[in-house]
Scaffold this motif. Sequence first.
Motif, PDB file in Angstrom:
ATOM      1  N   TRP A  37       0.814  -1.219   0.000  1.00  0.00           N
ATOM      2  CA  TRP A  37       0.000   0.000   0.000  1.00  0.00           C
ATOM      3  C   TRP A  37       0.840   1.258   0.000  1.00  0.00           C
ATOM      4  N   GLY A  38       2.018   1.108   0.463  1.00  0.00           N
ATOM      5  CA  GLY A  38       2.889   2.279   0.437  1.00  0.00           C
ATOM      6  C   GLY A  38       3.140   2.725  -0.986  1.00  0.00           C
ATOM      7  N   LEU A  39       2.913   1.841  -1.899  1.00  0.00           N
ATOM      8  CA  LEU A  39       3.194   2.174  -3.292  1.00  0.00           C
ATOM      9  C   LEU A  39       1.904   2.328  -4.059  1.00  0.00           C
ATOM     10  N   ILE A  40       0.864   2.764  -3.352  1.00  0.00           N
ATOM     11  CA  ILE A  40      -0.450   2.739  -3.985  1.00  0.00           C
ATOM     12  C   ILE A  40      -0.475   3.477  -5.312  1.00  0.00           C
TER      13      ILE A  40
ATOM     14  N   SER B 163      -3.872   5.404   4.437  1.00  0.00           N
ATOM     15  CA  SER B 163      -3.784   5.094   3.002  1.00  0.00           C
ATOM     16  C   SER B 163      -4.759   5.885   2.135  1.00  0.00           C
ATOM     17  N   ILE B 164      -4.889   7.164   2.432  1.00  0.00           N
ATOM     18  CA  ILE B 164      -5.707   8.024   1.576  1.00  0.00           C
ATOM     19  C   ILE B 164      -4.880   8.517   0.401  1.00  0.00           C
TER      20      ILE B 164
ATOM     21  N   ALA C 221     -10.278   7.636  -0.721  1.00  0.00           N
ATOM     22  CA  ALA C 221     -10.260   7.153   0.658  1.00  0.00           C
ATOM     23  C   ALA C 221     -11.064   5.867   0.698  1.00  0.00           C
ATOM     24  N   TYR C 222     -10.855   5.108   1.741  1.00  0.00           N
ATOM     25  CA  TYR C 222     -11.518   3.809   1.803  1.00  0.00           C
ATOM     26  C   TYR C 222     -12.796   3.837   2.628  1.00  0.00           C
ATOM     27  N   VAL C 223     -13.783   3.070   2.160  1.00  0.00           N
ATOM     28  CA  VAL C 223     -14.957   2.765   2.957  1.00  0.00           C
ATOM     29  C   VAL C 223     -14.991   1.250   3.049  1.00  0.00           C
ATOM     30  N   GLY C 224     -15.004   0.723   4.251  1.00  0.00           N
ATOM     31  CA  GLY C 224     -15.024  -0.723   4.419  1.00  0.00           C
ATOM     32  C   GLY C 224     -16.451  -1.230   4.540  1.00  0.00           C
TER      33      GLY C 224
END
Lengths: 458, 447
Positions: A25-28, B408-409, B421-424
């Motif tokens: 994910w660091g490399l998204i 992780s946005i 952005a994530y929605v789970g």
Amino acid sequence: MPVVVAGTRLFTHGGSYMLHVRGRWGLIAAAIIVAASALGLVAAESAVAAGPIASGTSCVADATTGCLQGKVVDDNRNPVAGAKVTVTSPSAATGSSKTAKDGSFFFAVTEAGAYQVALDPSSLPTGVTPKTPTLTVTVELSNITPAGFALNGHAKGSTSHAAASVSFWQLLGQQFSQGLLLGLLLALAAIGLSLIYGTTGLSNFAHSEQITLGGFLAWVFAVQLGLNIVVSAVIVIALTSLSGYLQDKLIWGPLRKRGLGLTQLMVVTIGLSLALEYVFQLIFGARVYPVATDLELNTGPLNITPTAYWSMLVSIVVLALVGLALTFSRLGRATRAVADNRALAAASGIDVERVIRIVWIVSTGLAGLSGVLYALVNGGVYWLTGAQLLLLVFAAVTLGGIGTAFGALVGSLIIGVVANVSTLFIPQDLKYATGLVILIVVLLVRPQGILGRRERVG
Amino acid sequence: MKFSPTRAAAGLAAAAAAAALILAGCATSPSASTTTSAAAAGAALPAVAACGSGDDSSSTFALGSYLPLTGSLSFLAPPAVAGVGAALSDINAAGGVNGKKACIISQDSSDGDHKAIGDSNIKSLMQSKPSAIVGPESSSVTHNILPVTQPTGTIVFSPAATDDALAGEAHFFRNVAPNASEGDALAKQILTDVPAAKVGILVFNDAYGINLRDTLASTLKAGGGSVVYGAAGQEFPSTETSFATIVNNVLAAKPDVIAIIAFDQTSQILPAIGSAGFAGKNLYFVDGNLSDYSKTAGVPDLTGSKGTQQGVDADKTVKAKLNDWYKANDGKGKDLGGIYNYGPESYDAVITLALAADLAKKDDSASIEPFILPVTGTTGGTVCKSYADCLKLIKGGKTDIWYQGPSSIGPLNAQHNPSTAYVGIYEGDGKNTAAKFLTGVKATISK
């Protein structure tokens, strides 16, 4: 085969998926770019077909995967298993799958755009036909796209689960019974408020916190200590009564002796109410505390839970006992005498302070009981439960006639029923306002309240 | 989880101060920070010190923490407190901000129903001249405080305020997907499970609830579903405590499924729904009420129910880090109880602000603000994943760094929303509505 590879990768479950994503994910952003260029590459290499379409029993969306998923159900909303669903991607790649036992199908696709989703009518059981055999949906990667089919007709053996229709009158009846329940619980608190007003002239805004206290104590004894609910209720009544005794001894009695005006006293009650609310929040936080634990189904003519029936019965019995005691017992008569004319009562040998103290004890005990029952039938108690009821209790007392015990009962029932039945006609969040509107209308016509002068008992 | 004397004690200072303020109507009094107790245990870092009287944004990275320590959202406070606290601990372990240890000023935001508490606490917080404020979690409270913070240009960075209408507010940033993304994901999940679903919505009358309801309803309608109850005018008051009546009304509309958009009122809604015999598997939840109801009264079996939650489902190491930090510091031995909502977002908000301050070489909001967007990656740059790594790059002379943290946005956009952005989506089991993670939906936020 790329499809198989994609399938095994995309349909791994839970933990492994998370590791998979975490791993990169660091490399998204890099991954998105790589994925996009990879897709472009695939499309360039195989001119006819493009992104692979995999099917399975679940789908997890990620940066390179979109989920095209849905269900096939008949007109009874029962799943249709074994129906053949075919999807066609914008670049004419196809994939097909048969619906699982629960009627569901999942496709994991790697190409965004407009997809055709077709249901094969020949794969459906007899008696079932599609309304629209082909859907067109837009699929995005990293997202889910629903594409379900609700069919016409149903096969043999598919029974209806549809809830029985509720007629307007049935619904009215249900809300009426909820109103009676609310009214009876309000009455337990309202009679105490009315008695205190009648004997001392004090509008006790902290009365609502006695309701909350009752609810919290019920949680402590019935849930935390695991005692029987009846035993718990008796203990709670005893403790809340004690709190009334202490209040009168430590606060209200001395303040009365100092000759504090009613307005000042009322401000003290408001302050006490706020202080108690925040003490509750300090101890219990903001969560809802359950008092009952078991799931009970609604039953019987009123369509309420067995606990709710018991609560109504308890309220009626207790209210009747209070009414009888006020009318016929020596203490009850003394109470009414104090309410009518305090100076005269004192002159005729009644120990006014003692009567007032007993009124405080009984009133707070009743409010405590009201809190126990309210928490029982409404799934719990939280720090503002009583505050929420305060205006309704005041409205009930005023509507019935300030200072009259039976008036408080009548007022409570009217407020409870009107508030709940009104939700059939007006927005839900105005339901408590209706009680207050009724209050204004009645007071305009009859300023003393419904049972005001005619039957002034307490 | 339901009864927490330790959490109650943790909120003591703030609540007591608040009660005192309300009762006495007096001016602001400094309320003790809840993060001063540093009983380091195990590997978890101790909490950073509260800012002293002279530590303000003119000389120190003084972070204002404005989280709901009390009120109806207080169950969401612990993971955010842990996120903010753990981030500050990491920052100081790496040498602080601009060569000086960062400090924290903690105030209780309470909730939208207790505006008086939040209002007096934000004023008190502003008097301490923080570098920036992380919080609040409630959208309603955010709307309340922006008029106070905006005139001074103080940055408000929320890890959890999801109201769509907050987009584009001056000096306001967030790293959580707005409601539109969540309502959209929930509607798609409902339509996946029930084609042409007839949906009953139990929604409370609050900016958050109505906003989420509106997006849910519009995606449902676009996908062939319909809303049979819960349209405009059918909300319940947010202080409601008796739900049998509204449950009667929603069931009379014969919905296939019911979506519950509320906070802890859900503890009282579930028994009412259960008593009416509605199946738990046909219930849908949102981020405000996706939690474990095993200690709640009369809850039906929720196996198969589904719910959505903004934010990423943090990986195990991030969860463990937050949990350990909380246990060693504010939790006083109590862990987070499996609730991590907005913890990773809170952590990233603090790290992002600190890195922006490092780039600005100053600690005040006006200097920090221009560097926030670049740190989140709007202009690309060298990727780094922890404060220590990013700080090394900055010290090495790099000015274009891209911090990618556990939330992780995607980079923040011009409206200061995350671009992605994530929605789970979660599935329930037994009485826990968030038992199983089904899929993360990466929402692209267009504005």
